[in-house]
Structures are given as structure tokens and as C-alpha cells.
Scaffold this motif. Structure first.
Motif, PDB file in Angstrom:
ATOM      1  N   ALA A 139      46.807  39.529  41.442  1.00  0.00           N
ATOM      2  CA  ALA A 139      47.415  38.618  42.412  1.00  0.00           C
ATOM      3  C   ALA A 139      48.914  38.480  42.157  1.00  0.00           C
ATOM      4  N   LEU A 140      49.310  38.490  40.897  1.00  0.00           N
ATOM      5  CA  LEU A 140      50.727  38.375  40.555  1.00  0.00           C
ATOM      6  C   LEU A 140      51.512  39.618  40.950  1.00  0.00           C
ATOM      7  N   LEU A 141      50.829  40.764  40.968  1.00  0.00           N
ATOM      8  CA  LEU A 141      51.480  42.023  41.340  1.00  0.00           C
ATOM      9  C   LEU A 141      51.459  42.196  42.858  1.00  0.00           C
ATOM     10  N   LEU A 142      51.966  41.179  43.546  1.00  0.00           N
ATOM     11  CA  LEU A 142      52.075  41.207  45.008  1.00  0.00           C
ATOM     12  C   LEU A 142      50.738  41.470  45.690  1.00  0.00           C
ATOM     13  N   VAL A 143      49.649  41.055  45.048  1.00  0.00           N
ATOM     14  CA  VAL A 143      48.280  41.149  45.561  1.00  0.00           C
ATOM     15  C   VAL A 143      47.759  42.599  45.568  1.00  0.00           C
ATOM     16  N   VAL A 144      48.660  43.575  45.614  1.00  0.00           N
ATOM     17  CA  VAL A 144      48.233  44.978  45.636  1.00  0.00           C
ATOM     18  C   VAL A 144      47.383  45.304  44.419  1.00  0.00           C
ATOM     19  N   GLY A 145      47.723  44.712  43.280  1.00  0.00           N
ATOM     20  CA  GLY A 145      46.971  44.964  42.059  1.00  0.00           C
ATOM     21  C   GLY A 145      45.515  44.543  42.160  1.00  0.00           C
ATOM     22  N   LEU A 146      45.201  43.649  43.102  1.00  0.00           N
ATOM     23  CA  LEU A 146      43.819  43.218  43.281  1.00  0.00           C
ATOM     24  C   LEU A 146      42.923  44.385  43.686  1.00  0.00           C
ATOM     25  N   LEU A 147      43.491  45.358  44.372  1.00  0.00           N
ATOM     26  CA  LEU A 147      42.697  46.511  44.800  1.00  0.00           C
ATOM     27  C   LEU A 147      42.148  47.270  43.594  1.00  0.00           C
ATOM     28  N   TRP A 148      42.997  47.403  42.554  1.00  0.00           N
ATOM     29  CA  TRP A 148      42.554  48.064  41.327  1.00  0.00           C
ATOM     30  C   TRP A 148      41.503  47.217  40.616  1.00  0.00           C
ATOM     31  N   ALA A 149      41.711  45.911  40.604  1.00  0.00           N
ATOM     32  CA  ALA A 149      40.758  45.015  39.946  1.00  0.00           C
ATOM     33  C   ALA A 149      39.394  45.082  40.624  1.00  0.00           C
ATOM     34  N   VAL A 150      39.388  45.102  41.955  1.00  0.00           N
ATOM     35  CA  VAL A 150      38.131  45.158  42.705  1.00  0.00           C
ATOM     36  C   VAL A 150      37.417  46.489  42.460  1.00  0.00           C
ATOM     37  N   ALA A 151      38.169  47.587  42.465  1.00  0.00           N
ATOM     38  CA  ALA A 151      37.565  48.902  42.206  1.00  0.00           C
ATOM     39  C   ALA A 151      36.936  48.937  40.816  1.00  0.00           C
ATOM     40  N   TYR A 152      37.636  48.398  39.850  1.00  0.00           N
ATOM     41  CA  TYR A 152      37.152  48.348  38.466  1.00  0.00           C
ATOM     42  C   TYR A 152      35.890  47.498  38.362  1.00  0.00           C
ATOM     43  N   ALA A 153      35.933  46.296  38.968  1.00  0.00           N
ATOM     44  CA  ALA A 153      34.793  45.379  38.903  1.00  0.00           C
ATOM     45  C   ALA A 153      33.578  45.959  39.621  1.00  0.00           C
ATOM     46  N   ASN A 154      33.792  46.528  40.804  1.00  0.00           N
ATOM     47  CA  ASN A 154      32.677  47.120  41.558  1.00  0.00           C
ATOM     48  C   ASN A 154      31.976  48.219  40.762  1.00  0.00           C
ATOM     49  N   THR A 155      32.765  49.051  40.106  1.00  0.00           N
ATOM     50  CA  THR A 155      32.191  50.166  39.348  1.00  0.00           C
ATOM     51  C   THR A 155      31.461  49.671  38.101  1.00  0.00           C
ATOM     52  N   ALA A 156      32.024  48.666  37.440  1.00  0.00           N
ATOM     53  CA  ALA A 156      31.356  48.089  36.268  1.00  0.00           C
ATOM     54  C   ALA A 156      30.033  47.429  36.664  1.00  0.00           C
ATOM     55  N   ASN A 157      30.014  46.755  37.824  1.00  0.00           N
ATOM     56  CA  ASN A 157      28.774  46.136  38.300  1.00  0.00           C
ATOM     57  C   ASN A 157      27.732  47.199  38.623  1.00  0.00           C
ATOM     58  N   ALA A 158      28.173  48.320  39.169  1.00  0.00           N
ATOM     59  CA  ALA A 158      27.245  49.417  39.451  1.00  0.00           C
ATOM     60  C   ALA A 158      26.678  49.982  38.153  1.00  0.00           C
ATOM     61  N   ALA A 159      27.516  50.060  37.119  1.00  0.00           N
ATOM     62  CA  ALA A 159      27.048  50.539  35.812  1.00  0.00           C
ATOM     63  C   ALA A 159      26.027  49.561  35.232  1.00  0.00           C
ATOM     64  N   PHE A 160      26.260  48.276  35.448  1.00  0.00           N
ATOM     65  CA  PHE A 160      25.330  47.235  34.985  1.00  0.00           C
ATOM     66  C   PHE A 160      23.962  47.423  35.642  1.00  0.00           C
ATOM     67  N   TYR A 161      23.964  47.640  36.954  1.00  0.00           N
ATOM     68  CA  TYR A 161      22.711  47.879  37.676  1.00  0.00           C
ATOM     69  C   TYR A 161      22.036  49.155  37.197  1.00  0.00           C
ATOM     70  N   ASP A 162      22.819  50.214  37.033  1.00  0.00           N
ATOM     71  CA  ASP A 162      22.253  51.508  36.660  1.00  0.00           C
ATOM     72  C   ASP A 162      21.554  51.430  35.316  1.00  0.00           C
ATOM     73  N   GLU A 163      22.122  50.686  34.400  1.00  0.00           N
ATOM     74  CA  GLU A 163      21.499  50.511  33.094  1.00  0.00           C
ATOM     75  C   GLU A 163      20.212  49.704  33.219  1.00  0.00           C
ATOM     76  N   ALA A 164      20.235  48.649  34.042  1.00  0.00           N
ATOM     77  CA  ALA A 164      19.034  47.834  34.258  1.00  0.00           C
ATOM     78  C   ALA A 164      17.925  48.671  34.884  1.00  0.00           C
TER      79      ALA A 164
END
Length: 254
Positions: free
Chosen positions: A221-246
């Protein structure tokens, strides 16, 4: 598996394709905003709210679910593709995913209504609709209420509980969506039931995984909100890894 390991998997799978994943999230956001503007063409508040709700329930949800598909595809070694943004509109997915989305929407509204009962009793239904459903009261109507210390504390405490509970609910339905992608033959309610069986003993770790990205969201959010796109991509992929392991650990439940 520890939380850090899910995040490491996400970073490894995103290596070399951060750009396409971030770009797809950006394009996804543009599509959602463009569709959402349809309701803004109407000046009548109630009708506008109803149209916005219908668009969200029947169309916009598909783009959010598509990003779950992309993340799961990437976690399993695939490379994201722009065409995947429309995967939910495929015949085998749309109606079942729509059912899952409708059930999720109803559950979240009902749970929100129950959680906000103290706020409703003190501030009226307008407050609930304004903050949970997004229509019904404008900021000018709410300011006198929020200006009182007692109401402000009550609202903040209630809202914190609401965020915690909806995080749990979102995890359940995210798993249900993943399962529908993996097992198209499963009925929507079967997906929800099996999702519950898979995640019911993982709530704590799931919530901690979400909390571990707060720093990323703040920096984004501090990086002119553009940085949120990277955060969302990272979080989405980590959540998918969480599901895949389950899924690997509880494959016998499917």
C-alpha cells in the motif's frame, strides 16, 4: 509443514513468472472495476445496490475464483496464462461455482448479521448494511454514531471478530472452489462438506498464514498501491500451496 515452507513454495513457483501473475491480477482488477461501473450508471441508491449485488454474485465472483485456479496451477508447476481469467465461465464450472458463491454470500451475510447484533441494537440496521453489505447509510449518517467513544469501541471489537470469522469462512469456501477445480464431478455441496473435513483441524495455521502477509500488504500500500499486486500474487500462491498440502494429507477423504 510450517507457514514459512508454504511461502517458500510460493516464491519458488513464482520465480520467473512474477510478471505474468501480477499482470493477471491487475487485468482482473480492471475487468472487475469495469463490470462494477455498470451499477454506477443508475442514480437510484436502492436499485444501484441491488444491481451491484447481482453483478457480484453472478459475474464478478468468477474472476476472483479464476485467480484461485491460476494460483493452484502455478503451485503445481504450471505457467499462468491470460486465458485462465475466464476459466470459471466454462460450462462444467460456471453453475457449480455460482452455487458455491451464492452459499458463501448467504453464509457470510447471516454470520455478519449475528456478529453485528450488538451494533445493530445500538446503531440500527443502517450501520450493518453500510459496513457489511455496502449500502443503506452514508458516512454523514454514521459519523454521529461513530463519534461516541462507547459505540466506536463496540464497533471496533465487533468488526475485529467479524474479520476473524469471515477469514475462517473464506478459507472454507476457498477450499471448496479448489476442490471443484480438482474434482469437477463433485456436487457443490459435496465440495463444501469435503472442504470442511480438510480444513477443520487447520484453522489456526490458516489464519496465521493470512496474518503473515499483513506486512506485505502494508508495504504494498505504501508503494503507491502497485506493490499490493505482488502481495496478492504471493498470498494467493501460498494459500494454494496450503490447500495442496492438505489435499495430499487427506486424499482419502475425497
Amino acid at each position: 509443514m510450517r507457514i514459512g515452507e508454504y511461502k517458500e513454495i510460493a516464491k519458488e513457483r513464482l520465480r520467473g513468472q512474477w510478471g505474468i501473475n501480477v499482470g493477471m491480477i491487475f487485468l482482473n482488477s480492471l475487468l472487475v472495476m469495469a463490470i462494477g461501473r455498470v451499477s454506477e450508471m443508475l442514480n437510484q441508491g436502492f436499485v444501484q445496490g441491488v444491481i451491484a449485488l447481482l453483478l457480484n454474485v453472478f459475474i464478478i465472483f468468477a474472476f476472483g475464483f479464476a485467480m484461485y485456479y491460476v494460483a493452484l496451477f502455478v503451485v503445481r508447476g504450471g505457467r499462468a496464462d491470460i486465458g485462465q481469467l475466464f476459466v470459471v465461465f466454462q460450462q462444467k464450472y460456471y453453475v457449480p461455482m455460482l452455487v458455491i458463491n451464492i452459499v458463501s454470500t448467504i453464509v457470510q451475510y447471516l454470520v455478519g448479521l449475528v456478529i453485528f447484533i450488538p451494533v445493530i441494537l445500538q446503531g440500527g440496521l443502517a450501520v450493518y448494511f453500510a459496513f457489511v453489505i455496502g449500502s443503506g447509510a452514508n458516512s454523514a449518517q454514521l459519523l454521529p454514531l461513530l463519534g461516541t467513544a462507547g459505540f466506536a469501541l463496540l464497533f471496533l471489537a465487533t468488526f475485529a471478530i467479524f474479520l476473524l470469522v469471515t477469514s475462517i469462512i473464506s478459507g472454507l469456501f476457498r477450499f471448496a472452489v479448489y476442490l471443484k477445480f480438482d474434482y469437477p464431478e463433485l456436487a457443490p455441496m459435496e465440495c463444501i462438506k469435503k472442504a470442511w473435513d480438510m480444513i477443520k483441524d487447520r484453522w489456526g495455521q490458516f489464519i496465521l498464514l493470512q496474518l503473515s502477509f499483513i506486512g506485505w500488504y502494508i508495504v504494498g500500500a505504501l508503494l503507491l498501491v502497485v506493490g499490493l499486486l505482488w502481495a496478492v500474487a504471493y498470498a494467493n500462491t501460498a494459500n494454494a500451496a496450503f490447500y495442496d498440502e492438505a489435499l495430499k494429507e487427506k486424499a482419502e477423504l475425497i
